[in-house]
Design a protein around this motif. Structure first.
Motif, PDB file in Angstrom:
ATOM      1  N   GLU A  12       0.678  -1.039   0.096  1.00  0.00           N
ATOM      2  CA  GLU A  12       0.120  -0.198  -0.040  1.00  0.00           C
ATOM      3  C   GLU A  12       0.905   1.190   0.035  1.00  0.00           C
ATOM      4  O   GLU A  12       0.575   2.148  -0.779  1.00  0.00           O
ATOM      5  N   ASP A  13       1.918   1.566   0.734  1.00  0.00           N
ATOM      6  CA  ASP A  13       2.794   2.433   0.905  1.00  0.00           C
ATOM      7  C   ASP A  13       3.562   2.659  -0.574  1.00  0.00           C
ATOM      8  O   ASP A  13       3.604   3.687  -0.879  1.00  0.00           O
ATOM      9  N   SER A  26      -4.882   8.045  -9.155  1.00  0.00           N
ATOM     10  CA  SER A  26      -5.563   7.784  -7.904  1.00  0.00           C
ATOM     11  C   SER A  26      -5.040   6.474  -7.350  1.00  0.00           C
ATOM     12  O   SER A  26      -4.512   5.797  -8.063  1.00  0.00           O
ATOM     13  N   LEU A  27      -5.235   6.206  -6.010  1.00  0.00           N
ATOM     14  CA  LEU A  27      -5.027   5.179  -5.316  1.00  0.00           C
ATOM     15  C   LEU A  27      -5.599   3.977  -5.947  1.00  0.00           C
ATOM     16  O   LEU A  27      -5.160   2.805  -6.027  1.00  0.00           O
ATOM     17  N   ILE A 106     -11.138  -4.516   4.053  1.00  0.00           N
ATOM     18  CA  ILE A 106     -11.075  -5.324   2.757  1.00  0.00           C
ATOM     19  C   ILE A 106     -10.427  -4.466   1.716  1.00  0.00           C
ATOM     20  O   ILE A 106     -10.802  -3.323   1.422  1.00  0.00           O
ATOM     21  N   ASP A 107      -9.354  -4.840   1.428  1.00  0.00           N
ATOM     22  CA  ASP A 107      -8.385  -4.210   0.086  1.00  0.00           C
ATOM     23  C   ASP A 107      -8.933  -4.844  -1.225  1.00  0.00           C
ATOM     24  O   ASP A 107      -9.079  -4.070  -2.104  1.00  0.00           O
ATOM     25  N   VAL A 108      -8.982  -5.705  -1.231  1.00  0.00           N
ATOM     26  CA  VAL A 108      -9.552  -6.621  -2.579  1.00  0.00           C
ATOM     27  C   VAL A 108     -10.689  -7.626  -2.401  1.00  0.00           C
ATOM     28  O   VAL A 108     -10.462  -8.537  -1.602  1.00  0.00           O
ATOM     29  N   LEU A 109     -11.639  -7.405  -2.896  1.00  0.00           N
ATOM     30  CA  LEU A 109     -12.996  -8.156  -2.732  1.00  0.00           C
ATOM     31  C   LEU A 109     -12.974  -9.001  -4.132  1.00  0.00           C
ATOM     32  O   LEU A 109     -13.165  -8.414  -5.355  1.00  0.00           O
ATOM     33  N   GLN A 153     -10.193   2.544   1.523  1.00  0.00           N
ATOM     34  CA  GLN A 153      -9.953   3.622   0.533  1.00  0.00           C
ATOM     35  C   GLN A 153      -9.189   3.001  -0.616  1.00  0.00           C
ATOM     36  O   GLN A 153      -8.124   2.574  -0.526  1.00  0.00           O
ATOM     37  N   GLY A 154      -9.378   3.097  -1.714  1.00  0.00           N
ATOM     38  CA  GLY A 154      -8.715   2.668  -3.107  1.00  0.00           C
ATOM     39  C   GLY A 154      -8.857   0.900  -3.196  1.00  0.00           C
ATOM     40  O   GLY A 154      -8.316   0.432  -3.854  1.00  0.00           O
TER      41      GLY A 154
END
Length: 173
Positions: A12-13, A26-27, A106-109, A153-154
């Motif tokens: 993420e960083d 964008s993110l 959740i980052d990826v669904l 976010q993102g």
């Protein structure tokens, strides 16, 4: 089997740094590109194993507890599983509650729920039609809806669809 992936913090960083450097607008765009780099179309694909090896936390869901437990065991401590049927609201809620309790986000669904019951079109009755659409369409839609509050976010949502859009199979009406 559905897959929920929480990306490793350093990824993420790195993605945020690429947005700051102007590589992505964008993110969300950067996360989408990161997701495209992983082939999650098979729950235990090599790319999913790589994501776990790089620090991703994964929650798998599926109707068959034996298959689910085997997949979780293969992925190791970074994975957990929640057995359930996406056609049932209570099972979708249990999945989201488990993700909330374990990871908070959740980052990826990756929505991969689907069944294939091969019969010719003249053999499809309303019960068959309802069973397929309850899982393939309604289950996917309401899984996403239930997960919305946990999307970071993102975050990315990936809908895996049928191979039938590319090839015809006998009885795949």
């Amino acid at each position: 089997m559905g897959v929920i992936v929480n990306l490793p913090p350093d990824l993420e960083d790195r993605l945020r740094a690429r947005v700051a450097a102007g590589e992505f607008a964008s993110l969300e765009a950067a996360v989408s590109e990161a997701v495209r780099q992983f082939d999650l179309t098979q729950p235990l694909s090599e790319d999913l194993r790589t994501a776990v090896a790089e620090g991703a936390q994964v929650v798998l869901s599926g109707r068959n507890p034996e298959t689910l437990n085997a997949a979780v065991a293969e992925l190791g401590a970074a994975a957990s599983g929640v057995a359930g049927d996406v056609s049932r609201a209570a099972d979708r809620a249990a999945l989201v509650d488990a993700v909330r309790a374990r990871h908070g986000r959740i980052d990826v669904l990756f929505v991969n729920a689907g069944i294939a019951e091969f019969v010719s079109i003249d053999q499809v009755d309303e019960a068959h039609y309802d069973r397929v659409f309850d899982i393939d369409t309604k289950g996917a839609f309401f899984t996403i809806q239930a997960a919305l509050p946990l999307l970071s976010q993102g975050a990315a949502i990936v809908l895996n669809t049928s191979v039938v859009s590319h090839i015809g199979l006998p009885g795949a009406s």
